[in-house]
Write a protein that holds these residues in place. Structure first.
Motif, PDB file in Angstrom:
ATOM      1  N   UNK A  75     -52.304  19.600 -38.634  1.00 14.65           N
ATOM      2  CA  UNK A  75     -53.672  19.165 -38.325  1.00 14.65           C
ATOM      3  C   UNK A  75     -53.650  17.869 -37.530  1.00 14.65           C
ATOM      4  N   UNK A  76     -54.721  17.615 -36.795  1.00 10.87           N
ATOM      5  CA  UNK A  76     -54.861  16.375 -36.033  1.00 10.87           C
ATOM      6  C   UNK A  76     -56.309  15.931 -36.133  1.00 10.87           C
ATOM      7  N   UNK A  77     -56.487  14.638 -36.360  1.00  9.34           N
ATOM      8  CA  UNK A  77     -57.827  14.057 -36.440  1.00  9.34           C
ATOM      9  C   UNK A  77     -57.986  13.092 -35.274  1.00  9.34           C
ATOM     10  N   UNK A  78     -58.991  13.331 -34.438  1.00 13.22           N
ATOM     11  CA  UNK A  78     -59.246  12.479 -33.283  1.00 13.22           C
ATOM     12  C   UNK A  78     -60.657  11.913 -33.410  1.00 13.22           C
ATOM     13  N   UNK A  79     -60.753  10.597 -33.389  1.00 16.24           N
ATOM     14  CA  UNK A  79     -62.057   9.939 -33.497  1.00 16.24           C
ATOM     15  C   UNK A  79     -62.625   9.760 -32.095  1.00 16.24           C
TER      16      UNK A  79
ATOM     17  N   UNK B 128     -66.013   8.496 -30.352  1.00 18.51           N
ATOM     18  CA  UNK B 128     -67.256   7.816 -30.679  1.00 18.51           C
ATOM     19  C   UNK B 128     -67.322   7.596 -32.177  1.00 18.51           C
ATOM     20  N   UNK B 129     -68.411   8.044 -32.779  1.00 18.58           N
ATOM     21  CA  UNK B 129     -68.551   7.913 -34.234  1.00 18.58           C
ATOM     22  C   UNK B 129     -68.153   9.191 -34.954  1.00 18.58           C
ATOM     23  N   UNK B 130     -67.697  10.196 -34.205  1.00 18.63           N
ATOM     24  CA  UNK B 130     -67.328  11.489 -34.792  1.00 18.63           C
ATOM     25  C   UNK B 130     -65.832  11.585 -35.015  1.00 18.63           C
ATOM     26  N   UNK B 131     -65.462  12.251 -36.109  1.00 22.76           N
ATOM     27  CA  UNK B 131     -64.077  12.597 -36.354  1.00 22.76           C
ATOM     28  C   UNK B 131     -63.911  14.099 -36.129  1.00 22.76           C
ATOM     29  N   UNK B 132     -63.164  14.453 -35.083  1.00 19.36           N
ATOM     30  CA  UNK B 132     -62.954  15.853 -34.745  1.00 19.36           C
ATOM     31  C   UNK B 132     -61.635  16.318 -35.346  1.00 19.36           C
ATOM     32  N   UNK B 133     -61.678  17.476 -35.994  1.00 22.88           N
ATOM     33  CA  UNK B 133     -60.495  18.019 -36.661  1.00 22.88           C
ATOM     34  C   UNK B 133     -59.918  19.157 -35.831  1.00 22.88           C
ATOM     35  N   UNK B 134     -58.654  19.034 -35.488  1.00 25.49           N
ATOM     36  CA  UNK B 134     -57.966  20.014 -34.650  1.00 25.49           C
ATOM     37  C   UNK B 134     -56.737  20.558 -35.366  1.00 25.49           C
ATOM     38  N   UNK B 135     -56.205  21.631 -34.784  1.00 24.93           N
ATOM     39  CA  UNK B 135     -54.883  22.137 -35.147  1.00 24.93           C
ATOM     40  C   UNK B 135     -54.023  22.122 -33.894  1.00 24.93           C
ATOM     41  N   UNK B 136     -52.878  21.464 -33.969  1.00 25.75           N
ATOM     42  CA  UNK B 136     -51.988  21.377 -32.799  1.00 25.75           C
ATOM     43  C   UNK B 136     -51.350  22.743 -32.558  1.00 25.75           C
TER      44      UNK B 136
ATOM     45  N   UNK C 184     -55.133  10.455 -40.672  1.00 25.50           N
ATOM     46  CA  UNK C 184     -55.821  11.450 -41.513  1.00 25.50           C
ATOM     47  C   UNK C 184     -57.315  11.132 -41.489  1.00 25.50           C
ATOM     48  N   UNK C 185     -58.077  11.784 -42.365  1.00 27.49           N
ATOM     49  CA  UNK C 185     -59.534  11.645 -42.340  1.00 27.49           C
ATOM     50  C   UNK C 185     -60.048  10.484 -43.186  1.00 27.49           C
ATOM     51  N   UNK C 186     -59.176   9.768 -43.856  1.00 25.71           N
ATOM     52  CA  UNK C 186     -59.624   8.655 -44.682  1.00 25.71           C
ATOM     53  C   UNK C 186     -60.305   7.573 -43.846  1.00 25.71           C
ATOM     54  N   UNK C 187     -61.269   6.914 -44.427  1.00 21.32           N
ATOM     55  CA  UNK C 187     -61.963   5.824 -43.745  1.00 21.32           C
ATOM     56  C   UNK C 187     -60.982   4.726 -43.369  1.00 21.32           C
ATOM     57  N   UNK C 188     -59.984   4.503 -44.241  1.00 18.16           N
ATOM     58  CA  UNK C 188     -58.995   3.453 -43.995  1.00 18.16           C
ATOM     59  C   UNK C 188     -58.173   3.724 -42.744  1.00 18.16           C
ATOM     60  N   UNK C 189     -58.041   4.996 -42.358  1.00 14.18           N
ATOM     61  CA  UNK C 189     -57.219   5.351 -41.194  1.00 14.18           C
ATOM     62  C   UNK C 189     -57.786   4.776 -39.906  1.00 14.18           C
ATOM     63  N   UNK C 190     -59.091   4.504 -39.891  1.00  8.60           N
ATOM     64  CA  UNK C 190     -59.690   3.955 -38.684  1.00  8.60           C
ATOM     65  C   UNK C 190     -59.187   2.552 -38.388  1.00  8.60           C
TER      66      UNK C 190
END
Length: 810
Positions: A580-584, A586-594, A519-525
């Motif tokens: 939804x899908x979150x792909x990191x 570089x330093x960007x988090x890109x938000x997609x829909x599968x 997900x988009x949480x910082x902890x997910x990284x």
């Protein structure tokens, strides 16, 4: 004085049975030896693999993981080394370029520059011969690349830099790098240079790989999760240094990267080894029955002069034990030699050091158990049954008694044969004799049918592997793929490609890599997340043909849409169509829909995003890092030449090329890797076929003994030697054809099961099952040939019997 005079009469008889009929002794010894040999070879090979792989891998101080990225400075290696849980870290620079082999053709080569060769602590390179370390302008070749390039120490290689310049490098030494995939599998050669040599290859003195070893306290057995956690922290460190990371490669602790493939191969060989032992046991039962059939009158005479059943039973079991000892003497050294040869071959293919010939005590103990206990257990029933006859039954045995038709099979067969009046009498007699002794026929058929089933199943596995490969490569509709060192304008790339003669179509693609987050949480990284390659083709691409298992493909109107393959879904089960899908990246988090799920095609974890949207999201709008090309010609050689022409043209126009892949070469290399497995399976299948032929020969030998009086009657009424021999040859052919038919029926489910298991073991997914009718045809020809071959000696012995021999037969 006879040297055997000190033996009691019964043991003199055992010696006479061993030495007096040498051909029979050889047959029995072979029947036991085949199983002992197979079991010993497989077990010994597995132990040698385990020993040699572990030693080779440990000698390299292997990395726990490696990170590959765009060029970076040594300071980032220091930052990875300072991470909690990291014991050691080292950086390297890899340059992918072309090298001219001895034959003049250009091939792919990976040159690796190591900052300090004398202070290596991770993935340590070992000098084999020549200079150390490499000097300025020199190269050390990895030993698996010598044959591939056709050069030797002291010679020179010519490489082409990303800018298209030719440079000569002197080969000053040979090294061994256990951490590299062998050239035979990767399709590329390996060389090692100094950091100073990088400048001569138009490359900056920077690094693009960092490998690290985690501390033992961090590890939890073979679990890779702790390494992945540290790897994600290292990934973030590099990204914080403005470096684009492409891949995190994690290794299972203490395990060679090729270990799973070798383990799977050993498992399959072990199954076939057990089958060889089983068939050898059937062969032994038939052969012991042959001995008892021949010596029925001798048993009667021994009983008539007072021998007890347990004494006779003991005598024949000692005989079987003697056969076992002889088999052990034959099979143990042959098994060790075969295991050493197999280990040396596999070591050469997989590029690890072979420790040489060894016969461990536990292997010898297993072989002794197989050679002595299995024959004794297998022989108990036929010996018990054979020694249970009465004196009257034994002395009146003519070999043709108790053969009148009693069962429905006999009556049904008799009705059929009465309708086949056009066949000659010897042929009719052969057909009738085939089903005379149903127990013996069942054992013989079981031996031949098992051999045939495995043989045909192996061919079906081969066809299934090729079918799976063809389906996977059907995904690739382009002929040549070119990757670049950096992003260039897509329009420029396509324009330059279309200028090269022989190009039919071209598409420039965006390419990058990232990590799928929960997900988009910082902890997910910091949580478990797998790295993926992100491809951004045009929505209407004609260069690939993904096989969708759910959802749809990308369309022009899509923006943040994403298609993931099944390899990604396996690691991220939360990804479903519509989710939804979150792909990191570089330093960007890109938000997609599968929007779709595609079948994995042996290409690893891939996701597909719309070209315009993705390149804009990563601030590379209108730029691309790869181009896919369709050639005018379908000829493989012309496609290879086109790949070379494209590379030269790109470099001349200041487009720095990192790699050129020709699709048909990828297919050929993949087939070769599969063929190694198939070769091992076929060797064992042929071994089973030999066991089956020996079993048939033994059965036919028994038949000749049992029908001695019958042969005499045929002689007395005018049968020629050819007619008598024909009876046994045709009978063997009947058995061979019946076993073939039974094998065809069994081969279908066995091949399907074997294909499934091979796919799971080697490719982590079942194979696309394809039944091989070529295998059916080849086994028909082979079983026919083996049947005739197995019957020749018994038929010859039968044809040589005269009326006088028959009348004196005891």
């Amino acid at each position: 004085m006879d040297s055997r005079a000190w033996l009691s009469p019964r043991w003199r008889k055992v010696w006479a049975d061993l030495w007096g009929n040498k051909l029979r002794t050889v047959l029995v010894v072979l029947s036991i030896s085949v199983g002992v040999f197979a079991v010993g070879m497989v077990y010994s090979s597995s132990l040698m693999f385990e020993r040699d792989l572990a030693n080779s891998w440990a000698s390299a101080s292997p990395a726990s993981a490696s990170i590959y990225a765009d060029p970076f400075d040594e300071e980032l290696v220091q930052s990875v080394r300072s991470l909690r849980g990291v014991q050691e870290a080292e950086g390297r620079r890899n340059v992918d370029l072309r090298v001219r082999a001895a034959g003049g053709e250009w091939r792919q080569m990976l040159l690796t520059a190591i900052p300090d060769y004398n202070r290596q602590k991770v993935n340590v390179l070992r000098a084999q011969s020549g200079a150390w370390p490499p000097g300025d302008g020199d190269v050390l070749l990895e030993r698996s690349s010598l044959a591939d390039l056709g050069v030797s120490q002291g010679g020179e290689i010519v490489v082409e830099t990303p800018k298209g310049r030719k440079r000569s490098l002197k080969v000053t030494g040979v090294v061994y790098d256990p951490s590299q995939i062998p050239s035979l599998f990767s399709g590329r050669s390996y060389g090692y240079i100094s950091m100073n040599t990088l400048e001569k290859l138009d490359e900056p003195r920077r690094l693009d790989q960092v490998s690290f070893v985690v501390k033992p306290a961090v590890l939890k057995g073979k679990d890779t999760a702790p390494i992945e956690t540290v790897g994600r922290q290292a990934w973030n460190k590099l990204e914080q240094g403005n470096t684009t990371v492409f891949w995190l490669q994690v290794y299972k602790p203490g395990e060679h990267p090729m270990q799973p493939a070798i383990n799977a191969m050993i498992l399959l060989l072990a199954v076939l080894g057990v089958l060889s032992l089983l068939l050898g046991t059937f062969l032994l039962v038939n052969t012991v029955s042959s001995i008892l059939a021949q010596q029925m009158r001798q048993i009667g005479i021994m009983k008539a002069i007072g021998a007890q059943r347990d004494q006779i039973l003991q005598m024949y079991l000692v005989l079987v034990g003697a056969y076992g000892v002889l088999s052990l003497i034959v099979a143990a050294p042959l098994g060790a030699l075969a295991a050493s040869a197999v280990t040396s071959f596999v070591a050469g293919v997989f590029n690890f050091n072979s420790g040489g010939l060894e016969l461990p005590p536990r292997v010898l103990l297993l072989e002794a158990s197989v050679a002595l206990l299995v024959p004794l257990v297998a022989a108990i029933w036929p010996v018990w049954r054979g020694t249970g006859v009465t004196v009257r039954e034994a002395v009146s045995d003519y070999g043709i008694s108790d053969l009148q038709a009693k069962g429905w099979v006999d009556r049904w067969l008799d009705r059929i044969l009465t309708k086949l009046k056009k066949l000659s009498r010897p042929v009719l007699l052969s057909l009738r004799n085939t089903f005379r002794r149903k127990g013996r026929l069942a054992l013989t058929l079981l031996t031949l049918t098992t051999a045939g089933t495995v043989f045909m199943a192996v061919f079906s596995v081969r066809a299934s592997l090729y079918s799976t490969l063809d389906q996977a490569l059907d995904y690739f509709r382009y002929d040549v793929s070119i990757g670049f060192v950096e992003n260039y304008r897509a329009s420029r790339i396509e324009q330059e490609v279309m200028r090269v003669p022989g190009v039919k179509a071209a598409e420039a693609w965006g390419f990058t890599s990232g990590r799928v987050l929960r997900d988009e949480r910082k902890e997910s990284e910091e949580e478990a997340s797998k790295n993926v390659f992100i491809l951004a083709p045009p929505a209407d691409t004609k260069m690939i043909k993904p096989s969708l298992v759910d959802g749809r493909w990308l369309v022009k109107e899509d923006e943040s849409a994403l298609v993931v393959n099944t390899e990604v879904v396996k690691d991220n089960p939360q990804l479903k169509v519509g989710s939804p899908a979150v792909v990191k990246v570089g330093t960007r988090k890109l938000r997609f829909t599968v929007v779709g799920i595609a079948q994995s095609t042996l290409t690893g974890p891939l996701v597909y995003a719309p070209y315009d949207w993705l390149t804009g999201a990563v601030q590379e709008a209108g730029r691309a890092r790869s181009v896919q090309v369709i050639a005018n010609s379908a000829d493989p050689k012309e496609q290879t030449a086109l790949g070379r022409s494209l590379e030269e043209h790109m470099k001349k126009n200041s487009l720095r090329v990192s790699n050129v892949d020709v699709t048909w070469e990828l297919k050929q290399r993949s087939r070769f890797q599969f063929d190694i497995l198939i070769t091992f399976l076929l060797i064992m299948a042929v071994l089973l076929a030999v066991v089956g032929a020996l079993g048939l020969m033994g059965a036919m030998g028994i038949n000749v003994l049992e029908r001695t009086r019958e042969i005499g009657i045929m002689r007395a009424i005018g049968a020629s030697s050819l007619d008598i021999a024909k009876v046994f040859v045709v009978e063997a052919l009947c058995i061979g054809i019946v076993s073939w038919l039974a094998g065809v029926i069994l081969a279908l489910p066995v091949a399907a099961l074997l294909s499934y298991q091979v796919g799971v073991l080697f490719l982590q997914s079942p194979l696309a099952f394809t039944f091989s009718f070529w295998g059916v045809g080849i086994w028909l020809a082979l079983s026919t040939f083996l049947s005739v071959l197995a019957s020749l000696m018994p038929a010859r012995n039968a044809a040589r019997l005269s009326v006088r021999d028959v009348l004196s037969y005891e």
